[in-house]
Design an enzyme around this catalytic site. Structure first.
Site, PDB file in Angstrom:
ATOM      1  N   GLU A 187       0.958  -1.206   0.008  1.00 17.88           N
ATOM      2  CA  GLU A 187      -0.081   0.063  -0.040  1.00 17.88           C
ATOM      3  C   GLU A 187       0.890   1.339  -0.150  1.00 17.88           C
ATOM      4  OE1 GLU A 187      -2.580  -3.246   1.903  1.00 17.88           O
ATOM      5  OE2 GLU A 187      -0.680  -2.509   1.981  1.00 17.88           O
ATOM      6  N   PHE A 223      24.262   7.873   1.222  1.00 17.06           N
ATOM      7  CA  PHE A 223      24.297   9.104   1.808  1.00 17.06           C
ATOM      8  C   PHE A 223      24.423   9.113   3.256  1.00 17.06           C
ATOM      9  CE2 PHE A 223      22.509  13.326   2.959  1.00 17.06           C
ATOM     10  CZ  PHE A 223      22.850  14.328   1.794  1.00 17.06           C
ATOM     11  N   PHE A 246     -10.088  -8.033  15.587  1.00 18.56           N
ATOM     12  CA  PHE A 246      -9.075  -8.131  14.771  1.00 18.56           C
ATOM     13  C   PHE A 246      -8.728  -7.089  13.791  1.00 18.56           C
ATOM     14  CE2 PHE A 246      -7.815 -10.396  10.743  1.00 18.56           C
ATOM     15  CZ  PHE A 246      -6.560 -10.739  11.117  1.00 18.56           C
ATOM     16  N   GLN A 247      -7.429  -6.753  13.776  1.00 24.45           N
ATOM     17  CA  GLN A 247      -7.000  -5.762  12.979  1.00 24.45           C
ATOM     18  C   GLN A 247      -7.590  -4.500  13.217  1.00 24.45           C
ATOM     19  OE1 GLN A 247      -7.806  -7.240   8.773  1.00 24.45           O
ATOM     20  NE2 GLN A 247      -5.644  -7.986   8.798  1.00 24.45           N
ATOM     21  N   VAL A 253      15.556   9.232  -2.558  1.00 25.22           N
ATOM     22  CA  VAL A 253      16.264   9.825  -1.551  1.00 25.22           C
ATOM     23  C   VAL A 253      17.541   9.437  -1.326  1.00 25.22           C
ATOM     24  CG1 VAL A 253      16.154  10.369   1.039  1.00 25.22           C
ATOM     25  CG2 VAL A 253      14.143  10.700  -0.467  1.00 25.22           C
TER      26      VAL A 253
END
Length: 572
Positions: free
Chosen positions: A50, A465, A112-113, A380
């Site tokens: 997602e 980085f 649940f969830q 990034v």
């Protein structure tokens, strides 16, 4: 059969011009999925994660300027949206997230969830509301869509799965009216005050951000009239840099020395449509004038001596007739000379080498061979550095990234959204090996969606980085090493053309081949591991930090790192 709440949502989104919804389906989204299937006009873009859906929707919104939509099932499903939605919100792009929820009768029971989406999404949205009854949906959906579009950010509709399947209210209309963005121009009296201030100011510099989009002509005319060099922020690059005789480069951690010194030596600094956040890069003694469409941005990162609220294009258009033309070019010419020197220094670092493939050279060649209207996305980290310094903008090209939120793994997901939105344009994702591998599961979505994105992996087997920042702080780079992976072979296993590049002499041929293929391609380029992205100014603490790092590395038996660092950056 009565229309369900889910069907009402689908038809309202259709009337608003929504063409696709990004997400991962689940039972709490069954009502919406079924409605989309029955309607057949909005495509469900099935991602593997997602977070990728949210990044993709953000890229779609950024390119189209229109509302984009993503969705997640209850609990963990919509939790996965959050990082991508933070990026959308901080990029100021209009995105609607449909966050499915557990059955309404179970809310508050520890089901649940179960999560509390209204609390979770509050910080990354302008609007987040729970639909607890069908009667709410017309108002809540309309408000959410309107706020996302007009406030340029994220709205979230929290929808329990059982409510989605209930009948929608009788007589609810699905008409969507697209309200245009307001054009805001300061009062003429304020513009006259600014013109007077500029008349008696010397050594003026302009600092320009993404708020200058669409104002290129006015900006260049303004700079020419007051003889001001133009410094740009990273998000301003695509809108400011091209066909601009007054541009002197970027400033900031990944900017040019010319941009840095121009701002620091200015007596008057005019901030135009930028939220540049780094206080250390603002001059301390200059007068600072800020013009921005968002009043909340005024004075957020620096002191301000004068401020006007307005969009840049209309404000400059109204200001130009009031501004007196200046004759003195000394400050401008010195800044332009510094820029030529800085540009030459950067270009000298982008030459092919027999010892290693320098990422600067790779980025330069990507820019050279890419299409004139290519859309670039960059991860990034060091890919953003090389994109900022070596991609050439021309008014048609676009550059997307996680430039405000700073999330890893953004480039490939944003490339999915960009390619779906602009199927006829070339989309090039400049990925780090760390960023690419973080959400690599959605590499399979490239195949499944048949999106011809071109992915170039800057493969240096390190979180580059992060390692550089650790060295600058005097720390050993523990935890930054990445396994040397052949991503080209992974691409081939997924059914995508994979090209492995290990020599600088192979770069041009590989890129030309990749960009000529009518389909997705991954180019895996093994670049120099110890490449430094030198900031525009080296502070004493950073020099001390590098010295301490080298001493610690030698003491710890890692002297080979120091030798490689020297070979890569100073013994070319």
């Amino acid at each position: 059969m009565k229309q369900t709440v889910a069907a009402y949502i689908a038809k309202t989104l259709e009337s608003a011009g929504v063409k696709r919804i990004w997400g991962v389906t689940g039972d709490s989204l069954n009502g919406l999925s079924d409605s989309l299937n029955r309607m057949g006009t909005i495509e469900w873009m099935s991602t593997r994660h997602e977070e990728v859906a949210a990044f993709a929707a953000g890229a779609e919104a950024q390119l189209s300027g229109e509302l984009a939509v993503c969705a997640g099932s209850c609990g963990p499903g919509n939790l996965h949206l959050i990082n991508g939605l933070f990026d959308c919100h901080r990029n100021h792009v209009p995105v609607l997230a449909i966050a499915a929820h557990i059955p309404s009768s179970e809310i508050g029971s520890g089901y649940f969830q179960e999560t509390h989406p209204q609390e979770l999404f509050r910080e990354c949205s302008h609007y987040c509301e729970l639909v607890s009854s069908p009667e709410q949906i017309p108002q809540v959906l309309a408000i959410a869509m309107r706020k996302a579009v007009l406030n340029r950010g994220v709205s979230v509709v929290v929808l329990p799965g059982d409510v989605a399947l209930k009948p929608a209210p009788e007589g609810a209309t699905m008409h969507w009216y697209h309200a245009p963005q307001p054009v805001v121009t300061p009062e003429e009296e304020e513009l006259r005050k600014l013109a007077q201030l500029l008349r008696y100011s010397s050594n003026i510099a302009l600092m320009c951000g993404s708020g200058c989009a669409g104002a290129h002509k006015e900006l260049v005319e303004f700079a020419g009239k007051i003889k001001a060099p133009i410094v740009h922020a990273l998000r301003g690059k695509e809108h400011v840099e091209y066909d601009n005789p007054y541009d002197v480069g970027m400033t900031g951690l990944i900017g040019f020395s010319s941009g840095f010194h121009t701002m620091m030596n200015a007596d008057t600094l005019v901030l135009l449509g930028t939220q540049f956040p780094y206080r250390a890069f603002y001059p301390t003694d200059a007068k600072i004038i800020q013009i921005d469409i968002n009043p909340a941005s005024i004075g957020a990162h620096s002191k301000v001596d004068m401020a006007l609220v307005g969009d840049i294009k209309s404000t400059l258009r109204a200001l130009l007739p009031l501004v007196e033309e200046k004759a003195d070019r000394k400050f401008l010419d010195k800044a332009l000379e510094d820029y030529r020197d800085a540009r030459k220094g950067l270009d000298d670092l982008a030459k092919p080498s027999e010892k290693a493939i320098h990422p600067q050279y790779l980025a330069q060649q990507i820019s050279h061979f890419a299409a004139d209207d290519a859309i670039f996305t960059c991860d990034v980290g060091t890919p953003t550095v090389w994109a900022a310094r070596y991609l050439k903008m021309n008014g048609k090209r676009r550059l997307l990234g996680s430039f405000n939120h700073g999330s890893m793994a953004n480039a490939m997901p944003q490339a999915l959204g960009a390619q779906a939105t602009e199927p006829e344009r070339q989309v090039v994702a400049m990925c780090g090996d760390g960023g690419f591998s973080m959400l690599m599961g959605d590499f399979l979505s490239v195949v499944q969606m048949k999106l011809p994105v071109k992915i170039v992996v800057f493969n240096n087997s390190v979180l580059g980085f992060v390692a550089m920042e650790m060295k600058a702080g005097g720390y050993l780079t523990d935890g930054t090493e990445l396994h040397d992976t052949n991503f080209a072979r992974i691409a081939e296993a997924c059914g995508i053309t994979g090209i492995r590049v290990e020599k600088a002499s192979e770069v041009d041929e590989a890129l030309q081949r990749a960009f000529s293929i009518d389909g997705p391609v991954l180019v895996d380029v093994v670049v120099a591991k110890e490449e430094l992205a030198i900031p525009p100014q080296i502070k004493l603490e950073q020099a001390k930090g590098f010295s301490l790092y080298m001493l610690r590395a030698i003491i710890s038996g890692r002297g080979d790192e120091v030798i490689e660092l020297a070979k890569t950056n100073w013994l070319r």
